[in-house]
Design an enzyme around this catalytic site. Structure first.
Site, mmCIF file in Angstrom:
data_model
loop_
_atom_site.group_PDB
_atom_site.id
_atom_site.type_symbol
_atom_site.label_atom_id
_atom_site.label_comp_id
_atom_site.label_asym_id
_atom_site.label_seq_id
_atom_site.Cartn_x
_atom_site.Cartn_y
_atom_site.Cartn_z
ATOM 1 N N ASP A 3 5.683 4.452 4.676
ATOM 2 C CA ASP A 3 6.761 3.664 5.383
ATOM 3 C C ASP A 3 7.071 2.228 4.239
ATOM 4 O O ASP A 3 8.022 1.323 4.605
ATOM 5 C CB ASP A 3 6.609 3.033 6.803
ATOM 6 C CG ASP A 3 5.130 2.877 6.937
ATOM 7 O OD1 ASP A 3 4.305 3.189 6.055
ATOM 8 O OD2 ASP A 3 5.076 1.684 7.778
ATOM 9 N N HIS A 4 6.211 2.118 3.473
ATOM 10 C CA HIS A 4 6.279 0.948 2.774
ATOM 11 C C HIS A 4 6.756 1.142 1.154
ATOM 12 O O HIS A 4 6.941 0.173 0.419
ATOM 13 C CB HIS A 4 4.708 0.538 2.658
ATOM 14 C CG HIS A 4 4.378 -0.068 3.828
ATOM 15 N ND1 HIS A 4 4.690 -1.447 4.147
ATOM 16 C CD2 HIS A 4 3.811 0.354 4.915
ATOM 17 C CE1 HIS A 4 3.986 -1.699 5.518
ATOM 18 N NE2 HIS A 4 3.741 -0.513 5.831
ATOM 19 N N ASP B 79 0.087 -4.147 5.734
ATOM 20 C CA ASP B 79 -0.519 -3.523 7.355
ATOM 21 C C ASP B 79 -1.989 -3.985 7.139
ATOM 22 O O ASP B 79 -2.639 -3.935 6.335
ATOM 23 C CB ASP B 79 -0.477 -1.899 7.725
ATOM 24 C CG ASP B 79 1.068 -1.469 7.485
ATOM 25 O OD1 ASP B 79 1.940 -2.166 7.441
ATOM 26 O OD2 ASP B 79 0.872 -0.299 7.743
ATOM 27 N N HIS C 178 1.317 3.952 2.107
ATOM 28 C CA HIS C 178 1.728 4.738 3.187
ATOM 29 C C HIS C 178 3.495 4.666 3.195
ATOM 30 O O HIS C 178 3.928 3.756 2.441
ATOM 31 C CB HIS C 178 1.534 4.132 4.526
ATOM 32 C CG HIS C 178 0.192 4.373 4.775
ATOM 33 N ND1 HIS C 178 -0.933 3.393 5.657
ATOM 34 C CD2 HIS C 178 -0.577 5.497 4.721
ATOM 35 C CE1 HIS C 178 -1.897 4.005 6.008
ATOM 36 N NE2 HIS C 178 -1.774 5.254 5.633
ATOM 37 N N HIS D 20 -7.045 -2.141 6.158
ATOM 38 C CA HIS D 20 -6.278 -0.854 6.814
ATOM 39 C C HIS D 20 -6.882 0.159 6.156
ATOM 40 O O HIS D 20 -7.807 0.285 5.533
ATOM 41 C CB HIS D 20 -4.991 -1.342 5.878
ATOM 42 C CG HIS D 20 -3.755 -0.376 6.525
ATOM 43 N ND1 HIS D 20 -3.678 -0.209 8.031
ATOM 44 C CD2 HIS D 20 -2.783 0.237 5.956
ATOM 45 C CE1 HIS D 20 -2.490 0.622 7.968
ATOM 46 N NE2 HIS D 20 -1.976 0.818 6.927
ATOM 47 N N HIS E 8 0.815 -1.162 -0.149
ATOM 48 C CA HIS E 8 0.194 0.025 -0.042
ATOM 49 C C HIS E 8 0.912 1.179 0.031
ATOM 50 O O HIS E 8 1.947 1.055 0.170
ATOM 51 C CB HIS E 8 -1.112 0.030 1.362
ATOM 52 C CG HIS E 8 -0.535 0.137 2.579
ATOM 53 N ND1 HIS E 8 0.575 -0.833 3.085
ATOM 54 C CD2 HIS E 8 -0.295 1.086 3.550
ATOM 55 C CE1 HIS E 8 0.977 -0.416 3.971
ATOM 56 N NE2 HIS E 8 0.331 0.513 4.613
ATOM 57 N N HIS F 220 6.758 -4.774 12.007
ATOM 58 C CA HIS F 220 6.051 -3.251 11.894
ATOM 59 C C HIS F 220 5.821 -2.962 13.400
ATOM 60 O O HIS F 220 4.646 -2.371 13.711
ATOM 61 C CB HIS F 220 4.702 -3.491 10.981
ATOM 62 C CG HIS F 220 4.186 -2.334 10.371
ATOM 63 N ND1 HIS F 220 3.175 -1.702 11.174
ATOM 64 C CD2 HIS F 220 4.387 -1.788 9.298
ATOM 65 C CE1 HIS F 220 2.948 -0.378 10.617
ATOM 66 N NE2 HIS F 220 3.666 -0.360 9.195
HETATM 67 ZN ZN LIG Z 1 3.206 0.646 7.624
HETATM 68 ZN ZN LIG Z 2 0.072 1.458 6.608
#
Ligand SMILES: [Zn+2]
Ligand SMILES: [Zn+2]
Length: 263
Positions: free
Chosen positions: A24-25, A170, A22, A100, A20, A228
């Site tokens: 951090d990914h 996530d 976000h 999510h 996805h 995570h």
């Molecule tokens: Zn994340």
């Molecule tokens: Zn996320």
């Protein structure tokens, strides 16, 4: 930077799966794409993501007036869909719908069934190549009239185990995952929080370590790797301990660790 730090060969990467959008990914992706360019990659790179990543990358390339040396092939994941998104002779990859804040998919990597192994100690001399191929497929060796000359089980050993790995991050606690994950060798499941912070988990659509362990237990996976983690936990053993109350074969997936799956 982490690939370099752990001495992984970036040229072996041909497919990248992004769950996805976000940050951090995927925020590291652009750097990797330019590194591959500077290292004179020419082979196509396949990117799998929900809608938007193609636009994000295209805009960055346009405004830096850059043309990569290699083609990128975008594969847009379908929302809420469990389907095969990649397949070759040895492996298939399935998308798994996760729950999510953004549209999000996990990925399930499965080795295809393997050929039976020929037992060299019991192999008669003079067999033809196609007879050996038949043995690997599990067939007996027959003569022209169809009479069995050698039974498969007398000359072969069982095929090696086809390994499977599921990546689920996530996601909030999602029991719909259980049948999809049934019996996988290794499940990576996010565990951002512990039960004490369950409200926070609900709010942000993340899981607690206990919830991850419940999924692992109900799906009958062999091993659970948690990851995570929220930065609020200085001592990560609280997450591991919480999960182990439900599913004992749990480990923490910390940066740089390697897990081997037995064939
Ligand atoms: Zn994340
Ligand atoms: Zn996320």
């Amino acid at each position: 930077m982490q690939l370099r730090r752990y001495e992984l060969n970036v040229h072996r990467i041909n497919h990248i799966f992004i769950s996805h959008l976000h940050g951090d990914h995927y925020l590291g992706l652009m750097g990797l794409l330019f590194t591959l360019h500077l290292q004179k990659r020419t082979a196509a790179l396949h990117l799998y993501s929900h809608a938007g990543l193609d636009e994000i990358i295209t805009v960055q390339l346009r405004y830096s007036k850059s043309v990569l040396n290699y083609p990128i092939i975008f594969h847009t994941l379908e929302k809420d869909k469990h389907e095969i998104i990649f397949e070759d002779d040895h492996l298939q990859v399935e998308s798994i719908p996760l729950t999510h804040k953004l549209t999000c998919s996990g990925f399930l990597f499965r080795e295809k069934p393997k050929a039976r192994r020929i037992d060299k100690n019991r192999l008669p001399e003079g067999l033809l190549l196609q007879q050996l191929a038949a043995l690997k497929m599990g067939d007996d060796i027959v003569d022209e009239s169809g009479k069995v000359l050698y039974k498969n089980e007398d000359l072969t050993l069982s095929a090696k185990h086809s390994r499977s790995y599921a990546y689920c991050s996530d996601t909030a606690y999602e029991p719909m995952l259980i049948p999809l994950l049934e019996g996988v060798d290794l499940l990576y499941h996010e565990a951002t929080f512990i039960e004490e912070d369950k409200l926070k988990a609900k709010e942000t659509k993340h899981s607690t370590a206990l919830e991850a362990a419940q999924i692992a237990k109900q799906a009958g996976v062999k091993k659970l790797a948690l990851g995570h983690f929220s930065a609020r936990y200085k001592d990560l053993s609280v997450l591991e301990e919480e999960a182990k109350t439900v599913f004992n074969n749990t480990v923490l997936a910390t940066e740089g660790q390697t897990f081997s799956l037995e064939e």
